[in-house]
Design an enzyme around this catalytic site. Structure first.
Site, PDB file in Angstrom:
ATOM      1  CG  PHE A 169       0.985   4.655   4.791  1.00  0.00           C
ATOM      2  CD1 PHE A 169       1.582   5.855   5.112  1.00  0.00           C
ATOM      3  CD2 PHE A 169      -0.363   4.641   4.479  1.00  0.00           C
ATOM      4  CE1 PHE A 169       0.844   7.023   5.140  1.00  0.00           C
ATOM      5  CE2 PHE A 169      -1.106   5.804   4.503  1.00  0.00           C
ATOM      6  CZ  PHE A 169      -0.504   7.004   4.835  1.00  0.00           C
TER       7      PHE A 169
ATOM      8  CB  VAL B  23       1.827  -6.514   4.612  1.00  0.00           C
ATOM      9  CG1 VAL B  23       1.577  -7.468   5.773  1.00  0.00           C
ATOM     10  CG2 VAL B  23       1.262  -5.131   4.948  1.00  0.00           C
TER      11      VAL B  23
ATOM     12  CG  ASP C 203      -8.718   2.834   4.562  1.00  0.00           C
ATOM     13  OD1 ASP C 203      -9.682   2.975   3.784  1.00  0.00           O
ATOM     14  OD2 ASP C 203      -7.642   2.325   4.221  1.00  0.00           O
TER      15      ASP C 203
ATOM     16  N   GLY D 158       0.831  -1.194   0.000  1.00  0.00           N
ATOM     17  CA  GLY D 158       0.000   0.000   0.000  1.00  0.00           C
ATOM     18  C   GLY D 158       0.861   1.237   0.000  1.00  0.00           C
TER      19      GLY D 158
ATOM     20  CE  LYS E 200       0.725  -2.030   7.519  1.00  0.00           C
ATOM     21  NZ  LYS E 200      -0.458  -1.200   7.818  1.00  0.00           N
TER      22      LYS E 200
END
Length: 866
Positions: free
Chosen positions: A579, A582, A693, A577, A596
């Site tokens: 950020f 994972v 989210d 994603g 992550k």
């Protein structure tokens, strides 16, 4: 296409995803009486779309999900004439609540399938019975329909067997009939030379009078010679009573004994009534009892230590009584508790010569026999917590030494008070608060033995749970993960157990004491070090010594994580994603983790990063993905989470094959789990967390298909310019965002409520959905539409949503028009959303059921003190 049409085919709730492709297993009535029903067509039928049908399903669902009922007996009505439904459900007296609810749920579905459209029906399962009718059925003895069966095996000595069986059944009949309005149940066994052991169980619906229960069971016993002569077992099943006998044990004797009594809704208080004898309502014994409890005890303001023991009367009219308040309770509250408990005890156990009641703050006990300075451990009552500990092994390693320490301290008390309380913290997990207490009239060794056996009993009843109470006449213990007693200066217990911890400066296993009490020198070093850093970063929060000790237990070495993920190989990559990525990893001890690996664009300092990790690590709930720890080394910032094996919800919902694995009961469980997780974030946690989210891609499923909300808590590490009410940077997914957030950056708990109600799909309800779930499905759709109302003030709170999902007596409001970006009053502001942040992903509303699962993205979360 009108707006009402869009409700059905564009923006549909997450909750509604779970309404698609559900199936319910079709099971008929088996030939065995443990799975058998009877449908009465004589009283009339109903149509599947009628009000009666809706009322029936609502009532049975309410019964099946009632978590506050500890007796296993349910009798309730729903609806108005002529659509009134009356229902009775009864679990076998030795069945724990969890099994009871499971049986009632499964049996109710089976009954609706077996007797579709019949206004009166009954079904008997192995562990429970469910019955409904459009006629009155409460407090009325009913002997038909009746099912009788016998074992296929013959007894070795039929005559001797009969001679032993009849007195056993007669004795249990009397005992069951004399039960309370909450339970009329008895079990027992008998042996005789040359005869197999005989185990029997008899039960009536508790709404019957003692006389009617006796009559119902008498008739059942009379059926035995005709059906089961010379057989090793037999059963008689009737609407108002049942009996069973076998040559071997079939009931859970340990459960029956452990329950020992009954508890009120929410377990505010528990009680037990002895079967040893009764007294007349006009007797001298009753006068003495009232005088002792309400005059000598409850009004005695001279006693300042909360323990009372006294007698009144002579010979057969003599009453012996003990009352004791919890050691942390003030005397004014103590006297009030004793007075209320005494009244409840006489109400719950009318005319009994011996009884006991445990309130959370006090205990009252009386008997016509001597009870002073004598250890008594029966009855034993358990009150377990419904929640499991995050790490059972660490929890037990911390709980045992805590209880042992408190047991030793309590038993060392004097003849006025034997009481101790304390707490112990599991690094990175829960803090356990506990207390132990004995009646101070018993000896030190007896007190210690009583508490030790109570502690051992936890292994049988409450293993791996976050809280429990064990209640005995002579002692009690309790532990919880939140402070439940009054004192704030309780003892900090430091367990001697050591826990292996990976990582720090080598690959070798490190051990750390669970609770570290730093020396003065260490404190000075920590203080100076943090003072220097504080000068460099004046806005960063100072960690205290306990935080530092706990934080160290959460930190992993980069080399450890690198090895666990095979150097972050693509084969172990689970998703990516805005950020970071994972990865799946396996630690040296075999534990699976999800890692992550955050991007390097953060503007935060190391201390602020640690502070944020600490805040999120303290969020402990079964419906949240758990943060296990972190790694901070040079530019690398890693977050280590528990590994959830069944991936995300959207990988089931949007997969034509996998979606078939989600039957309605699983979907309904997922809906409730998501709601409970949000209630915790919004209202019950130490922090108020707004997820921002929430989507199917951020709902992970464990091995039992329990939902866990993911990707919360870390986004603030990367967004430093946001405030409590608004943010200039929007990160999330269009289609899930509340309009006030997407348009203007305003967010609140109602933003999460909106996300709970919105996502995209092509259908609300899959065509394969069975009728048995229609009322629940329609109710879920209704709740979802309430969630997506345009005005945030009109949306319900997550707490009220839980009530709507579990209580069908709540009337749902009519929802206003949902907020759609292209069809709402905010349409003109849509262009502003694209200017906020490029990390927003747009939902593709045109994708079919085989739409690709969305990539997991970190969410924006704003924690602030409640």
């Amino acid at each position: 296409m009108g707006s009402s049409r869009l409700v059905l085919f564009t923006l549909i709730p997450i909750l509604m995803h779970l309404l698609a492709a559900s199936t319910i297993a079709q099971e008929g009535c088996s030939t065995e009486p443990d799975s058998c029903g009877n449908c009465n067509s004589n009283v009339g039928n109903y149509t599947s779309s009628s009000i009666y049908s809706s009322n029936l399903r609502s009532l049975l669902s309410y019964i099946s999900f009632d978590t506050q009922n500890y007796y296993g007996f349910y009798n309730s009505s729903f609806g108005d004439i002529p659509n009134t439904v009356n229902a009775i459900a009864l679990c076998r007296g030795d069945i724990v609540q969890e099994k009871c609810r499971s049986c009632l749920n499964e049996t109710s579905y089976r009954l609706l399938e077996l007797c579709s459209n019949n206004k009166e029906a009954i079904i008997w399962a192995e562990l429970c019975m469910v019955r409904y009718s459009n006629n009155s059925i409460f407090s009325i003895k009913k002997d038909v329909p009746r099912r009788i069966s016998s074992s296929r095996h013959a007894t070795a000595n039929a005559e001797q067997f009969k001679l032993v069986l009849k007195p056993l059944l007669d004795g249990l009949k009397t005992k069951a009939a004399s039960g309370s309005s909450n339970a009329k149940f008895a079990y027992g066994n008998a042996t005789f030379p040359g005869v197999e052991g005989i185990f029997a169980l008899l039960q009536c619906t508790p709404d019957l009078t003692e006389q009617d229960c006796n009559a119902c069971l008498d008739d059942a016993i009379l059926q035995i010679p005709n059906c089961c002569a010379g057989k090793q077992g037999g059963r008689v099943l009737k609407p108002s009573c049942n009996l069973r006998f076998e040559s071997g044990p079939f009931y859970d004797e340990s459960t029956v004994r452990s329950q020992g009594g009954l508890c009120s809704d929410g377990a505010e208080y528990c009680w037990s009534c002895s079967e040893n004898g009764n007294f007349a309502t006009t007797s001298v014994f009753k006068e003495n009892l009232n005088s002792l409890l309400f005059s000598q005890f409850s009004s005695n303001s001279q006693n300042d230590y909360g323990f009372y023991n006294s007698s009144l009367g002579q010979n057969t009219n003599k009453v012996n009584a003990i009352a004791m308040c919890r050691g942390d309770i003030e005397m004014e509250i103590c006297l009030k508790c004793m007075n209320e408990s005494s009244s409840r005890l006489l109400e719950r156990c009318p005319n009994r010569t011996e009884a006991i009641i445990w309130d959370e703050r006090c205990m009252v006990r009386y008997s016509n026999e001597s009870i002073f300075s004598a250890l008594k451990e029966e009855p034993t009552v358990k009150v377990p917590s419904p929640n499991k500990a995050w790490d059972p092994n660490l929890f037990k390693l911390t709980l045992k030494p805590l209880l042992d320490n408190l047991s030793s301290k309590a038993s060392s008390g004097d003849n006025r008070k034997k009481f101790a309380m304390g707490h112990s913290t599991i690094p990175g997990y829960e803090t356990i608060y506990a207390l132990s207490q004995c009646t101070p009239d018993i000896e030190k060794n007896d007190c210690s033995a009583c508490l030790q056996r109570a502690s051992l009993f936890l292994q049988e009843c409450c293993d791996n749970l976050q809280g429990a109470r064990i209640l005995k006449p002579s002692c009690s213990l309790r532990y919880e993960i939140s402070r439940f007693y009054n004192s704030t200066d309780d003892e900090l217990i430091s367990p001697a157990a050591q826990i292996p911890l990976q990582g720090k400066k080598s690959n070798e296993t490190r051990t750390v004491v669970l609770i570290v009490v730093p020396s003065v020198t260490a404190m000075l070093i920590i203080f100076v070090s943090l003072l220097i850093r504080l000068r460099r970063r004046p806005k960063e929060k100072l960690l205290n010594s306990e935080d530092i000790s706990w934080m160290e237990s959460l930190q992993y070495e980069f080399a450890t994580i690198k090895a666990a993920t095979d150097d972050f190989s693509d084969e172990n990559k689970l998703g990516q994603g805005g950020f970071g990525s994972v990865y799946k990893g396996i630690l040296a001890n075999g534990q699976c983790i999800a890692v992550k690996r955050l991007s390097v664009t953060s503007q935060q300092g190391d201390l602020e990063f640690k502070n944020e990790v600490m805040l999120v690590a303290k969020l402990q709930h079964r419906n949240l993905v758990r943060l296990l720890g972190f790694c901070l080394e040079r530019s690398e910032r890693l977050l280590v989470y528990e590994f959830v094996p069944n991936a995300s919800l959207n990988q089931f919902i949007f997969d034509p094959t996998k979606r078939g694995e989600l039957d309605w009961s699983t979907r309904y469980k997922i809906i409730g789990g998501i709601a409970r997780g949000l209630v915790y974030l919004h209202e019950d946690s130490r922090l108020k967390i707004i997820h921002r989210d929430l989507k199917t891609g951020n709902i992970l499923l464990d091995e039992e298909m329990n939902p866990k909300i993911a990707d919360f808590g870390m986004a603030r590490l990367f967004v430093v310019d946001q405030t409590e009410e608004s943010t200039k940077r929007i990160v999330g997914t269009y289609g899930y965002m509340a309009p006030e957030y997407a348009m203007n950056g305003r967010f609140s708990t109602k933003s999460d409520v909106y996300s709970f109600g919105v996502d995209t799909t092509m259908n609300i309800v899959d065509l394969t959905l069975r009728e048995g779930s229609r009322s629940e499905i329609m109710r879920c759709i209704h709740i979802a539409l309430l969630c997506v109302q345009e005005n945030p003030a009109h949306r319900p709170t997550m707490n009220s949503i839980i009530v709507m999902l579990t209580s069908y007596s709540i009337t749902l409001q009519v929802p206003s028009q949902p907020a759609f970006f292209l069809h709402s009053s905010m349409r003109s502001n849509m262009s502003l959303a694209s200017d906020h942040n490029s990390q927003v992903t747009e939902s593709n509303v045109s994708k079919s059921d085989s739409v690709e699962a969305s990539i997991h993205e970190a969410s924006i979360t704003k924690p602030y003190p409640c």
